[in-house]
Design an enzyme around this catalytic site. Structure first.
Site, PDB file in Angstrom:
ATOM      1  N   ASN A 115       6.435  31.445 -26.745  1.00  0.00           N
ATOM      2  CA  ASN A 115       5.912  31.805 -28.354  1.00  0.00           C
ATOM      3  C   ASN A 115       7.251  31.428 -29.208  1.00  0.00           C
ATOM      4  O   ASN A 115       8.250  32.096 -28.897  1.00  0.00           O
ATOM      5  CB  ASN A 115       5.880  33.409 -28.486  1.00  0.00           C
ATOM      6  CG  ASN A 115       5.936  33.688 -30.035  1.00  0.00           C
ATOM      7  OD1 ASN A 115       5.153  33.423 -30.666  1.00  0.00           O
ATOM      8  ND2 ASN A 115       6.874  34.573 -30.465  1.00  0.00           N
ATOM      9  N   GLU A 116       7.152  30.565 -30.219  1.00  0.00           N
ATOM     10  CA  GLU A 116       8.235  30.254 -31.093  1.00  0.00           C
ATOM     11  C   GLU A 116       9.684  30.028 -30.421  1.00  0.00           C
ATOM     12  O   GLU A 116      10.563  30.565 -30.707  1.00  0.00           O
ATOM     13  CB  GLU A 116       8.411  31.447 -32.030  1.00  0.00           C
ATOM     14  CG  GLU A 116       9.240  31.110 -33.644  1.00  0.00           C
ATOM     15  CD  GLU A 116       8.834  32.366 -34.279  1.00  0.00           C
ATOM     16  OE1 GLU A 116       8.230  32.012 -35.417  1.00  0.00           O
ATOM     17  OE2 GLU A 116       9.467  33.318 -33.985  1.00  0.00           O
ATOM     18  N   CYS A 139       6.156  38.023 -30.901  1.00  0.00           N
ATOM     19  CA  CYS A 139       7.345  38.291 -30.313  1.00  0.00           C
ATOM     20  C   CYS A 139       7.267  39.292 -29.238  1.00  0.00           C
ATOM     21  O   CYS A 139       7.888  39.625 -28.398  1.00  0.00           O
ATOM     22  CB  CYS A 139       8.411  39.096 -31.394  1.00  0.00           C
ATOM     23  SG  CYS A 139       9.072  37.494 -32.552  1.00  0.00           S
ATOM     24  N   GLU A 148      -0.994  40.449 -33.181  1.00  0.00           N
ATOM     25  CA  GLU A 148       0.084  41.041 -32.727  1.00  0.00           C
ATOM     26  C   GLU A 148       0.297  42.469 -32.989  1.00  0.00           C
ATOM     27  O   GLU A 148       0.011  42.956 -34.024  1.00  0.00           O
ATOM     28  CB  GLU A 148       1.301  40.252 -33.366  1.00  0.00           C
ATOM     29  CG  GLU A 148       2.694  41.093 -32.409  1.00  0.00           C
ATOM     30  CD  GLU A 148       3.884  39.977 -32.723  1.00  0.00           C
ATOM     31  OE1 GLU A 148       4.833  40.056 -31.990  1.00  0.00           O
ATOM     32  OE2 GLU A 148       3.938  39.047 -33.598  1.00  0.00           O
TER      33      GLU A 148
END
Length: 648
Positions: A363-364, A224, A24
């Site tokens: 994502n998450e 994120c 990331e």
């Protein structure tokens, strides 16, 4: 004495390439990190960001990182007839006299290695200058490269390229462009890259550290970053491919991490931007270099649920565009050159397919009264598998493994997977936890149902109460992760993928720690956690073996068999302060009496690696002999030991 008998019985097969990497762009991991570009804000499009939950704003700051030097030159921005419309701002530089020039901040300044070459390029045009553009690197009035010259500029935009050779080693130097006489020139997309960059793209020492891990896969681009703090600054893969100068610069979600009112909701990293020089095409190239399977992650129409309530409705036209992005990405990666996106891949320089097999959906993410993530996943799954049934999809169990969101996710996924074959390949679980949690939960997956697989997509042990962020990557954290991974390896029939997070941290530019690899402008080193990941990714066989009995308190083990090498691989973790003796019974095996020992040892739980001592804690290898079918060995305190025993 701890005695363990190693059976020939296979407990479970191990997924090839089970241990991988998660990349990331956090802590300046891309620009200023793995992406080898040495200049900041190379196309004059940077923004300064501030804000907090649902309240974010940006101020355009296109001259960030650039300043006049060597005289009274004037810098101004313009947008009249730009080099391209995607990034329309460019520098209009006016030299008042011969020798006037400008320079770039370049993070911590330019670092050169003696004798090495550096590729410089820029776009330029002029209607009021007939002299030469001069380019060099200097410090304190001394030139550290030859001075390259470009002459014959015209009134049309044109790309110019040159090479600078370092005359001596230097740090914190200045990249300088100046004009040989008074006049004005327009500049855009000014770049400086080391000629030794891996694949022409990646900073060599960082890329080689990744290669050394022999990862089975690479998950990208986040995290994120995939979601963005707003949907406007989410990662759009289509904007990250094609010509470099036409990739839209984006402000980074991490530029506003942990903002505070007393600082005007602004951080020291308010100019953290994404140039997208490291884009989706480059991620796929990186996977090829590493020999890793690509695992891209797609946005499902949601901004980061921790930082925003922004979303597009799942029954909207806008949401269909998110689904189409996933379909088009698969075509970009795997499609024939006769297809639209396959043709773009070929135009980028790679006519052969990249062989994409897995795709992360969200994502998450987690389900709430306002967010229908489960339904969104179902819509993605239907559309993707209707056209590409061979693609394996990765779901999400939310932000952690001890919450009602996690329970709700599994209560939805398991029944859905029973009703529809291929509904999900594995479910992404995340845990950033204290070391004690890892030690206490080595059996976390022992009783998991086996019908749906797990992707341990982000994990790291976080020691508590340590202010100095670099000291958090200590041996205690590494031992805790090693212990947890014994349980993950032993349960390889349910956990099929695993990767640590985050991957990189640039010293002085860090928003999050611990991290696997730390670096500055010159140096890079792996943390103890890095070497734990290496021990698992390099030293895990194809089958997990049964052992009896389990080891005593403070000792953790996993045993696999490498059929290709004909070796039993025993991992032994001693988290205690005293050495322990372990006897390994191999009565069922035919042993050659040869073994290889790989050890990762520290003097204390708080010990770390650093720029000054990068190899204080590292994997050290020796070869040994033994007699018969028993290996009796001492396991040092605060250590991870791998024994590769030749046996059939």
């Amino acid at each position: 004495m701890n005695q363990v008998k190693i059976s020939k019985n296979v407990k479970t097969p191990i997924q090839p390439g089970m241990f991988g990497l998660f990349f990331e762009d956090i802590n300046y991991a891309a620009d200023g990190g793995l992406y080898a570009e040495m200049l900041e804000n190379r196309n004059f499009e940077f923004q300064e960001s501030r804000g907090y939950y649902d309240h974010y704003s940006q101020d355009f700051d296109g001259l960030y990182g650039w300043s006049a030097c060597s005289g009274q030159g004037k810098l101004a921005l313009d947008t009249q007839k730009p080099q391209n419309e995607v990034n329309p701002h460019y520098l209009h530089f006016t030299a008042m006299a011969a020798g006037d020039g400008f320079t770039n901040k370049a993070y911590d300044g330019i670092c050169l290695n003696k004798g090495e070459n550096y590729r410089v390029s820029f776009w330029a045009r002029t209607s009021a200058f007939g002299g030469k553009v001069l380019v060099h690197v200097e410090k304190d009035g001394q030139l550290y490269t030859d001075q390259a010259e470009i002459a014959g500029l015209t009134g049309e935009w044109k790309k110019y390229e040159l090479t600078l050779t370092a005359a001596a080693q230097v740090r914190s130097a200045s990249f300088v462009i100046c004009l040989s006489e008074a006049g004005s020139v327009d500049f855009d997309m000014i770049s400086m890259m080391p000629e030794n960059a891996v694949c022409g793209l990646f900073r060599r020492d960082l890329a080689e550290l990744l290669k050394e891990l022999q990862p089975g896969f690479l998950r990208f681009p986040g995290g994120c970053i995939v979601e963005g703090n707003t949907l406007d600054n989410r990662y759009r893969w289509k904007e990250s491919v094609g010509p470099m100068e036409e990739r839209r610069v984006n402000w980074s979600r991490w530029s506003v991490h942990d903002t505070k009112e007393e600082c005007g909701y602004k951080t020291p990293f308010s100019h953290y931007n994404q140039t997208l020089g490291l884009g989706y095409y480059e991620y796929f190239i990186l996977c090829e270099y590493l020999g890793a399977s690509p695992v891209p992650v797609m946005n499902v129409g949601l901004a980061c649920q921790y930082q925003s309530t922004q979303k597009v409705a799942s029954d909207s036209v806008e949401f269909k565009e998110f689904v189409q992005d996933a379909l088009d990405l698969i075509e970009f990666a795997n499609g024939d050159v006769s297809t639209k996106w396959g043709a773009l891949r070929a135009a980028c320089g790679h006519p052969e397919p990249f062989g994409l097999r897995m795709l992360g959906i969200g994502n998450e993410q987690w389900e709430t009264e306002e967010v229908d993530f489960f339904h969104r996943y179902e819509l993605f799954e239907q559309a993707i598998h209707e056209k590409y049934p061979e693609i394996r999809l990765l779901g999400s169990a939310g932000p952690n493994v001890n919450s009602k969101e996690y329970e709700a996710a599994w209560n939805w996924i398991r029944p859905a997977a029973e009703k529809k074959e291929n509904f999900v390949y594995a479910v992404d679980e995340h845990y950033y936890v204290p070391p004690k949690w890892c030690f206490d939960n080595t059996g976390f997956y022992d009783n998991y149902p086996r019908n749906v697989k797990v992707f341990a997509g982000e994990y790291a042990a976080h020691p508590q109460g340590i202010e100095d962020i670099a000291l958090r990557n200590n041996m205690e954290a590494a031992l805790a992760e090693a212990a947890l991974l014994t349980g993950i390896e032993r349960n390889a029939d349910v956990v099929v993928l695993a990767c640590y997070a985050p991957l990189f941290a640039r010293i002085g530019y860090t928003q999050w720690s611990p991290d696997l690899i730390w670096f500055d402008d010159v140096h890079a080193y792996g943390t103890p956690s890095y070497y734990v990941q290496k021990l698992y990714s390099v030293h895990t066989g194809q089958e997990e073996l049964e052992i009896k009995p389990a080891l005593g308190e403070g000792l953790y083990t996993a045993v696999s068999y490498d059929r290709e090498q004909g070796e039993v691989i025993v991992k032994l973790i001693n988290a205690g302060e005293k050495a322990e003796t372990v006897s390994l019974g191999l009565e069922e095996w035919s042993c050659s009496g040869k073994l290889t020992r790989i050890e990762l040892c520290a003097d204390s739980l708080q010990q770390v690696n650093s720029i000054a001592a990068p190899d204080r804690i590292t994997d050290r290898q020796t070869r040994e002999s033994f007699a018969g079918n028993e290996v009796s060995t001492e396991i040092k305190p605060y250590s991870v030991t791998v024994l590769r025993i030749a046996a059939e």
